[in-house]
Enzyme design. Structure first.
Site, PDB file in Angstrom:
ATOM      1  N   ARG A   1       0.835  -1.208   0.000  1.00  0.00           N
ATOM      2  CA  ARG A   1       0.000   0.000   0.000  1.00  0.00           C
ATOM      3  C   ARG A   1       0.868   1.256   0.000  1.00  0.00           C
ATOM      4  NH1 ARG A   1      -3.353   2.776   4.214  1.00  0.00           N
ATOM      5  NH2 ARG A   1      -5.106   3.725   3.104  1.00  0.00           N
TER       6      ARG A   1
ATOM      7  N   HIS B   1       0.544   4.208  -2.770  1.00  0.00           N
ATOM      8  CA  HIS B   1       0.308   5.600  -2.402  1.00  0.00           C
ATOM      9  C   HIS B   1       1.466   6.503  -2.800  1.00  0.00           C
ATOM     10  CE1 HIS B   1      -3.322   5.489   0.490  1.00  0.00           C
ATOM     11  NE2 HIS B   1      -3.364   4.430  -0.297  1.00  0.00           N
ATOM     12  N   ASP B   2       2.646   5.936  -2.945  1.00  0.00           N
ATOM     13  CA  ASP B   2       3.772   6.720  -3.466  1.00  0.00           C
ATOM     14  C   ASP B   2       3.594   6.971  -4.954  1.00  0.00           C
ATOM     15  OD1 ASP B   2       6.319   8.013  -3.449  1.00  0.00           O
ATOM     16  OD2 ASP B   2       7.223   6.195  -4.248  1.00  0.00           O
TER      17      ASP B   2
ATOM     18  N   VAL C   1       1.022   9.590  -6.397  1.00  0.00           N
ATOM     19  CA  VAL C   1       1.216  11.018  -6.089  1.00  0.00           C
ATOM     20  C   VAL C   1       2.538  11.467  -6.702  1.00  0.00           C
ATOM     21  CG1 VAL C   1       1.360  12.747  -4.266  1.00  0.00           C
ATOM     22  CG2 VAL C   1      -0.093  10.728  -3.958  1.00  0.00           C
TER      23      VAL C   1
ATOM     24  N   ASP D   1       8.469   8.001  -6.722  1.00  0.00           N
ATOM     25  CA  ASP D   1       9.678   8.782  -6.441  1.00  0.00           C
ATOM     26  C   ASP D   1      10.061   8.826  -4.971  1.00  0.00           C
ATOM     27  OD1 ASP D   1       7.670  10.358  -5.399  1.00  0.00           O
ATOM     28  OD2 ASP D   1       8.050  12.096  -6.690  1.00  0.00           O
TER      29      ASP D   1
ATOM     30  N   SER E   1       8.492  10.031  -2.543  1.00  0.00           N
ATOM     31  CA  SER E   1       8.104  11.269  -1.854  1.00  0.00           C
ATOM     32  C   SER E   1       7.271  11.007  -0.608  1.00  0.00           C
ATOM     33  CB  SER E   1       7.344  12.200  -2.801  1.00  0.00           C
ATOM     34  OG  SER E   1       6.194  11.570  -3.329  1.00  0.00           O
TER      35      SER E   1
ATOM     36  N   ASN F   1      -3.534   9.066   4.065  1.00  0.00           N
ATOM     37  CA  ASN F   1      -2.350   8.427   4.658  1.00  0.00           C
ATOM     38  C   ASN F   1      -2.290   8.481   6.174  1.00  0.00           C
ATOM     39  OD1 ASN F   1      -1.436   7.914   2.036  1.00  0.00           O
ATOM     40  ND2 ASN F   1      -0.240   9.807   1.945  1.00  0.00           N
TER      41      ASN F   1
ATOM     42  N   PRO G   1      -7.512   7.534  -4.617  1.00  0.00           N
ATOM     43  CA  PRO G   1      -8.917   7.148  -4.452  1.00  0.00           C
ATOM     44  C   PRO G   1      -9.207   6.769  -3.008  1.00  0.00           C
ATOM     45  CG  PRO G   1      -7.682   5.411  -5.544  1.00  0.00           C
ATOM     46  CD  PRO G   1      -6.764   6.587  -5.452  1.00  0.00           C
TER      47      PRO G   1
ATOM     48  N   HIS H   1      -6.242  -6.017  -2.139  1.00  0.00           N
ATOM     49  CA  HIS H   1      -7.060  -6.074  -0.924  1.00  0.00           C
ATOM     50  C   HIS H   1      -7.378  -7.505  -0.510  1.00  0.00           C
ATOM     51  CE1 HIS H   1      -8.652  -1.654  -1.108  1.00  0.00           C
ATOM     52  NE2 HIS H   1      -7.363  -1.739  -0.885  1.00  0.00           N
ATOM     53  N   THR H   2      -6.695  -8.467  -1.099  1.00  0.00           N
ATOM     54  CA  THR H   2      -6.776  -9.836  -0.593  1.00  0.00           C
ATOM     55  C   THR H   2      -5.931  -9.992   0.667  1.00  0.00           C
ATOM     56  OG1 THR H   2      -6.568 -12.169  -1.209  1.00  0.00           O
ATOM     57  CG2 THR H   2      -4.829 -10.702  -1.971  1.00  0.00           C
TER      58      THR H   2
END
Length: 320
Positions: A64, A68-69, A72, A76, A78, A96, A165, A195-196
């Site tokens: 995850r 999420h990196d 956005v 990189d 960030s 986050n 999302p 999401h398993t």
């Protein structure tokens, strides 16, 4: 005898020379660290094995973190940056805060890598490798991780708030978020299979289990026992109740049975275009594994910093 070249080829070579790089510069490669840090992948796998053995959920957390990196401003690293006087980073953005985890595991891997290959491997590449290894360690597919990313020198909380999302997203919203990253509806459906594994907080599935109609009534009632209509926001539930720490295709079986934990999960099987693919994955683990691996490679290619852009951070939490 004189050697002649097509004019187009000459023009391409001239442009490459003027840019001070070859025509393939900026591309990621699976052999990027072959000479500079040949044991990189074994170092990452060793640390991830220990982390997942200590807490199986960590495989999902690192996966995850990578997602999420990448969503956005590209893959990189960030998301790993702490806030400083120059910018407010991504860690405390809405999607986050009190949710994304695993930073300490990345720190451990980075320290191990630095000890072997100082100032050579980016945090962004370490995260990409760790995400793959976490999936494999929990029984999922493997894929070749292309490397050569460099680390961002800034981060953006506002970008994190607008590019990720949420658990209440509709299918149309999900498709838009993914299309904005050049990921298609098939990629969306396959990547949602992450999401398993992992868990979600009550605050993120409360509305689904109390207000939505497209949920198995017994399943909803079971969840309501631990997630009240108010309070208990941080109570956790597995995203896949069947096999919460095994990377398999049970997630899709749950959707067919209207037992998706999040509203956004169940949107994939709600009388719309993704249903056929959900059904295929629910009965065909091999098809899911292949598509998931392919989609992960695509996601890992989202806007990487390469060449002289960015830097190789020595500490993943701060710029050099």
């Amino acid at each position: 005898m004189a050697v002649t070249f097509p004019r187009r080829a000459l023009a391409v070579c001239l442009l490459a020379l003027l840019a001070g790089c070859s025509t393939v510069a900026g591309q990621l490669s699976s052999t990027f660290y072959k000479k500079k840090c040949s044991n990189l992948e074994s170092i990452v796998l060793s640390a991830m094995t220990q982390a997942v053995n200590n807490e199986p959920r960590m495989g999902a957390s690192i996966l995850r973190l990578f997602f999420h990196d990448c969503f956005v401003n590209g893959c990189d690293g960030s998301i790993l940056l702490d806030d400083n006087t120059t910018f407010t980073g991504e860690k405390n953005a809405g999607p986050n805060a009190n949710s994304v985890r695993g930073y300490d595991v990345v720190d451990t891997i980075k320290a191990n890598v630095e000890a072997a290959c100082n100032a050579t491997v980016s945090c962004a590449d370490i995260l990409a490798l760790a995400a793959r290894d976490g999936v494999v360690l929990l029984g999922g597919p493997t894929w070749t991780v292309k490397l050569g990313r460099r680390d961002a020198t800034t981060a953006s909380q506002s970008a994190a708030n607008s590019n990720l999302p949420g658990p209440g997203s509709s299918l149309a919203q999900l498709r838009t978020f993914f299309a904005n990253k050049n990921l298609n509806a098939r990629d969306l459906t396959a990547l949602s299979g992450a999401h398993t594994i992992g868990q979600a907080r009550c605050v993120n599935f409360r509305s689904h289990i109390y207000n939505d109609a497209n949920i198995n009534a017994t399943f909803a009632a079971q969840l309501q026992q631990s997630c009240p209509s108010s309070g208990g926001d941080d109570t956790l539930a597995p995203l896949d109740l069947q096999t919460p720490t095994a990377f398999d295709n049970a997630y899709y079986q749950n959707l067919v049975a209207q037992k998706g934990l999040l509203h956004s999960d169940q949107e994939l099987f709600n009388g719309v275009s993704q249903e056929a693919l959900v059904r295929r994955y629910s009965t065909g683990a091999a098809a899911f594994n292949a598509d998931f691996a392919g989609a992960m490679v695509k996601m890992g290619n989202i806007s990487p910093l390469t060449g002289s852009n960015g830097e190789i951070r020595l500490n993943c939490r701060k710029v050099n």
